[in-house]
Structure formats: C-alpha cells, structure tokens
Design a protein around this motif. Structure first.
Motif, PDB file in Angstrom:
ATOM      1  N   ALA A  58       0.486  -1.153   0.278  1.00  0.00           N
ATOM      2  CA  ALA A  58       0.301  -0.216   0.520  1.00  0.00           C
ATOM      3  C   ALA A  58       0.743   1.299   0.414  1.00  0.00           C
ATOM      4  O   ALA A  58       0.585   2.324  -0.704  1.00  0.00           O
ATOM      5  N   TRP A  59       1.577   1.522   0.791  1.00  0.00           N
ATOM      6  CA  TRP A  59       2.920   2.142   0.987  1.00  0.00           C
ATOM      7  C   TRP A  59       3.686   2.481  -0.825  1.00  0.00           C
ATOM      8  O   TRP A  59       4.097   3.766  -0.978  1.00  0.00           O
ATOM      9  N   ASP A  60       3.378   1.562  -0.476  1.00  0.00           N
ATOM     10  CA  ASP A  60       4.368   1.786  -2.423  1.00  0.00           C
ATOM     11  C   ASP A  60       3.281   2.098  -3.380  1.00  0.00           C
ATOM     12  O   ASP A  60       4.755   2.321  -5.114  1.00  0.00           O
ATOM     13  N   THR A  61       2.356   2.701  -3.272  1.00  0.00           N
ATOM     14  CA  THR A  61       1.477   2.112  -4.157  1.00  0.00           C
ATOM     15  C   THR A  61       1.386   4.416  -4.990  1.00  0.00           C
ATOM     16  O   THR A  61       1.368   5.360  -3.836  1.00  0.00           O
ATOM     17  N   ALA A  62       1.741   4.884  -6.163  1.00  0.00           N
ATOM     18  CA  ALA A  62       1.429   6.505  -6.785  1.00  0.00           C
ATOM     19  C   ALA A  62       0.326   6.607  -6.027  1.00  0.00           C
ATOM     20  O   ALA A  62      -0.503   5.932  -6.024  1.00  0.00           O
ATOM     21  N   GLY A  63       0.789   7.564  -5.377  1.00  0.00           N
ATOM     22  CA  GLY A  63      -0.894   8.832  -4.969  1.00  0.00           C
ATOM     23  C   GLY A  63      -1.109   8.362  -3.041  1.00  0.00           C
ATOM     24  O   GLY A  63      -1.766   9.322  -2.348  1.00  0.00           O
ATOM     25  N   VAL A  64      -0.691   7.203  -2.923  1.00  0.00           N
ATOM     26  CA  VAL A  64      -0.776   7.376  -1.206  1.00  0.00           C
ATOM     27  C   VAL A  64       0.115   8.252  -0.475  1.00  0.00           C
ATOM     28  O   VAL A  64       1.387   8.726  -0.603  1.00  0.00           O
ATOM     29  N   ARG A  65      -0.816   8.784   0.175  1.00  0.00           N
ATOM     30  CA  ARG A  65       0.121   9.721   1.517  1.00  0.00           C
ATOM     31  C   ARG A  65       0.368   9.128   2.578  1.00  0.00           C
ATOM     32  O   ARG A  65       1.437   9.110   3.349  1.00  0.00           O
ATOM     33  N   TRP A  66      -0.484   8.095   3.183  1.00  0.00           N
ATOM     34  CA  TRP A  66      -0.710   7.230   4.282  1.00  0.00           C
ATOM     35  C   TRP A  66      -0.994   6.207   4.199  1.00  0.00           C
ATOM     36  O   TRP A  66      -2.269   6.039   3.802  1.00  0.00           O
TER      37      TRP A  66
END
Length: 74
Positions: A58-66
């Motif tokens: 999830a953290w490695d997905t583009a657009g994820v800030r938190w």
C-alpha cells in the motif's frame, strides 16, 4: 496525483503483484478504502508477514500519502 476513485484499485493491484495469494486474502476478509491519498486497510490476515506485505505494498503505491493499518491477525 492518482484520482481518488482509482487509488483503492491501484493499491489492490500493487498488493496483488507483491502477493500471489492476494485473492485468498481479499475474499471477504480484507477491505481497502482510499480517500485523499489516505488508504485504510481493514479485515483479517493470516500472519504478521502478510500484514507487513500488505502494508508495504500500500505504501509503495503512487498517490498514497498515508496508510492506516486496521488489519487484525486471524
């Protein structure tokens, strides 16, 4: 930035790429919600290893800030 309506799908695809057993995990046991770059993971995973893998993907997905980890071990 990734459109919010697509962010949850991007997270799912990223987790699936990292974890071949993703289909089994999601099958009624785990949900992914995204809004404004914040991803909330809820449900049950089988082990700490799976939990860590899901969160990292999830953290490695583009657009994820938190990432909000609400996954439980089951």
């Amino acid at each position: 930035m990734v459109r919010q309506s697509l962010l949850a799908d991007e997270v799912k695809a990223n987790i699936a790429a990292c974890m071949p057993e993703f289909t089994r995990l999601v099958d009624g046991k785990m949900a992914i919600h995204a809004r404004d770059g914040v991803v909330r993971l809820t449900g049950i995973v089988a082990s700490r290893t799976e939990k860590t893998s899901v969160c990292n993907a999830a953290w490695d997905t583009a657009g994820v800030r938190w990432v909000v980890d609400e996954l439980s071990l089951g």
